[in-house]
Design a protein around this motif. Structure first.
Motif: not given
Length: 75
Positions: A45-52, A62-66
């Protein structure tokens, strides 16, 4: 001009995204569903957070809203 952005995700990262898409957003329950430890889910999950891709709050992903903003102008 076409910009292609390619990012490789491992199997666990893809399965986490799948769980979140199916409304399973809690780290504990993702770990149970994927038969992984919470530590493994946090690492992926941290890798997915780092990748946005994601954000996390109180053990819930939660999916990141961009917003995509382009300042390219057509002439």
């Amino acid at each position: 001009r076409i910009l292609v952005y390619y990012m490789r995700l491992n199997k666990t990262e893809l399965r986490i995204i799948e769980q979140i898409a199916n409304s399973n957003k809690n780290v504990k329950y993702i770990a149970l569903a994927l038969k992984k430890s919470k530590a493994q889910i946090y690492r992926a999950g941290n890798k997915l957070i780092e990748r946005g891709f994601l954000v996390i709050s109180d053990g819930v992903y939660e999916p990141k809203k961009t917003t995509i903003i382009s300042n390219e102008q057509e002439i």
